[in-house]
Design a protein around this motif. Sequence first.
Motif, PDB file in Angstrom:
ATOM      1  N   ALA A 238       0.833  -1.206   0.000  1.00 16.44           N
ATOM      2  CA  ALA A 238       0.000   0.000   0.000  1.00 16.44           C
ATOM      3  C   ALA A 238       0.869   1.259   0.000  1.00 16.44           C
ATOM      4  CB  ALA A 238      -0.927  -0.001   1.216  1.00 16.44           C
ATOM      5  N   ILE A 239       1.941   1.237   0.779  1.00 13.04           N
ATOM      6  CA  ILE A 239       2.846   2.385   0.822  1.00 13.04           C
ATOM      7  C   ILE A 239       3.540   2.570  -0.518  1.00 13.04           C
ATOM      8  CG2 ILE A 239       4.951   3.312   1.876  1.00 13.04           C
ATOM      9  CD1 ILE A 239       2.504   3.508   3.666  1.00 13.04           C
ATOM     10  N   LYS A 240       3.933   1.453  -1.136  1.00  8.63           N
ATOM     11  CA  LYS A 240       4.582   1.531  -2.449  1.00  8.63           C
ATOM     12  C   LYS A 240       3.626   2.121  -3.488  1.00  8.63           C
ATOM     13  CE  LYS A 240       7.873   0.690  -5.464  1.00  8.63           C
ATOM     14  NZ  LYS A 240       7.186   1.128  -6.696  1.00  8.63           N
ATOM     15  N   THR A 241       2.358   1.700  -3.442  1.00  7.57           N
ATOM     16  CA  THR A 241       1.367   2.244  -4.372  1.00  7.57           C
ATOM     17  C   THR A 241       1.181   3.745  -4.154  1.00  7.57           C
ATOM     18  OG1 THR A 241       0.181   0.122  -4.414  1.00  7.57           O
ATOM     19  CG2 THR A 241      -1.026   2.072  -5.138  1.00  7.57           C
ATOM     20  N   LEU A 242       1.140   4.146  -2.887  1.00  2.23           N
ATOM     21  CA  LEU A 242       1.003   5.566  -2.567  1.00  2.23           C
ATOM     22  C   LEU A 242       2.208   6.356  -3.067  1.00  2.23           C
ATOM     23  CD1 LEU A 242      -0.651   7.772  -1.150  1.00  2.23           C
ATOM     24  CD2 LEU A 242       0.518   7.173   0.981  1.00  2.23           C
ATOM     25  N   GLU A 243       3.403   5.795  -2.892  1.00  5.92           N
ATOM     26  CA  GLU A 243       4.612   6.460  -3.377  1.00  5.92           C
ATOM     27  C   GLU A 243       4.589   6.610  -4.895  1.00  5.92           C
ATOM     28  OE1 GLU A 243       7.982   5.280  -0.036  1.00  5.92           O
ATOM     29  OE2 GLU A 243       7.524   3.843  -1.655  1.00  5.92           O
ATOM     30  N   ASP A 244       4.088   5.575  -5.573  1.00  8.10           N
ATOM     31  CA  ASP A 244       3.999   5.643  -7.040  1.00  8.10           C
ATOM     32  C   ASP A 244       3.047   6.766  -7.465  1.00  8.10           C
ATOM     33  OD1 ASP A 244       5.757   3.555  -7.253  1.00  8.10           O
ATOM     34  OD2 ASP A 244       4.201   2.022  -7.548  1.00  8.10           O
ATOM     35  N   GLU A 245       1.950   6.909  -6.736  1.00  7.42           N
ATOM     36  CA  GLU A 245       0.974   7.942  -7.066  1.00  7.42           C
ATOM     37  C   GLU A 245       1.528   9.343  -6.796  1.00  7.42           C
ATOM     38  OE1 GLU A 245      -2.755   7.290  -5.196  1.00  7.42           O
ATOM     39  OE2 GLU A 245      -2.962   5.232  -5.914  1.00  7.42           O
TER      40      GLU A 245
END
Length: 301
Positions: free
Chosen positions: A35-42
Motif C-alpha cells: 500500500a505504501i509503495k502504491t502511494l509512493e507511485d501515485e
Amino acid sequence: MEMQQVRYFLALSSTLNFTRAAEECNVTQPALTRAIKTLEDELGGELLRRERQHSHLTELGRRMLPLLQQCYDAASSAKSLAKAVQSSDVAPLNVTISNSVNIALLVSPFSELFRAYPGVHLKISRGSPTTVVETLKNGDVELAVAGPLGPAWDRLDIWPLFQEEIELVVNSDHPLARRNESDVALSQLAAEPFLSRIDWETSEELSRCLAAKGLTPRTAHEIETDHDLLALLEANAGVGFVSATAPRSANIRRLKLRDVEISRIVSIYAVAGRHRSPVATTLLNLLRSTDWSPFGVSEPA
C-alpha cells in the motif's frame, strides 16, 4: 489515493517501523508495504527510506505528512458527521478558552457544530494561558482556543486562526478620549495608572514593545478578564489594553498607539499524537474554515 493508504502512511510516520505500523493497522506487513509503495507511485517519490535498523521520512514524506493528516482527519470527520446526523449519538466535547478570547467569536462555528451533532454536550472552561496548557496536558480538554502560549509545551499542535491588533482603552470621560484624535503618543501615557492583566498571553510582548519605546507602565490594579477590565474602566480607575475582538462598551473609548504597533495571533491548540474524537475534529475543521474578517482581524502572518 485510498484512505487506507493514508492511514498506513500516518501509522508508519509515527512508528518509523513497518512491523509496528502493520500491527497498529491490523494488517500484514506485506500488505502495508504494498500500500505504501502504491502511494509512493501515485505521489511520484519515496515517502520513507529504510536504513538498516533505522528508518526516516524523506523530504517528500515530511512535506506530505501534514497534508495527508489533514486529509485523513477531514475524511474521518465527514464519515462521523454522517453517522452522527443519523443517530445523534455523540460523546461530550470539552474545550477550554483563554480568558482573553471573546466567546462571541465562536458562536457561528458552535452553531454549525450543534446542527451537525444534535446530541453533542459541549463543556467550556475558561482560564489563564497556564491553565490552558495544563488542561491540555492532563487530558481534561481536547481543544483549546487562546492567544500565543509561547514555548509552554513542545507537544502542542497549533493552527493559527487570525491576527488582531492590541488597542488602548480608556473611559469615555477620560481626557484622552475627549480629544478629536483616534490615536495617542506613548509620551501621553507616562503618568497614567494602568490596569494590568494577570497572566495574559500578550503581557510580555506588550511590555517589551513599550519598554523599547521608553515607557514603563505604572500598574494601578490587576485583573484577569476583559469583563473585569471593562468594569474598572467604567469606574475610570485607569487605562488598559485589550485585543481588537474584546467585548465593547458604550462608555469605553478605544485608541490606537501612535508610536508602536502590537498584535497577537489567536490559535487552536491540541495535543500532538493524541486521539481526537470525531466531534472534536469537526469543530477543529469548522474553526479553521471560518471567515474571521467580519471581526476586523486579518490572516495570520
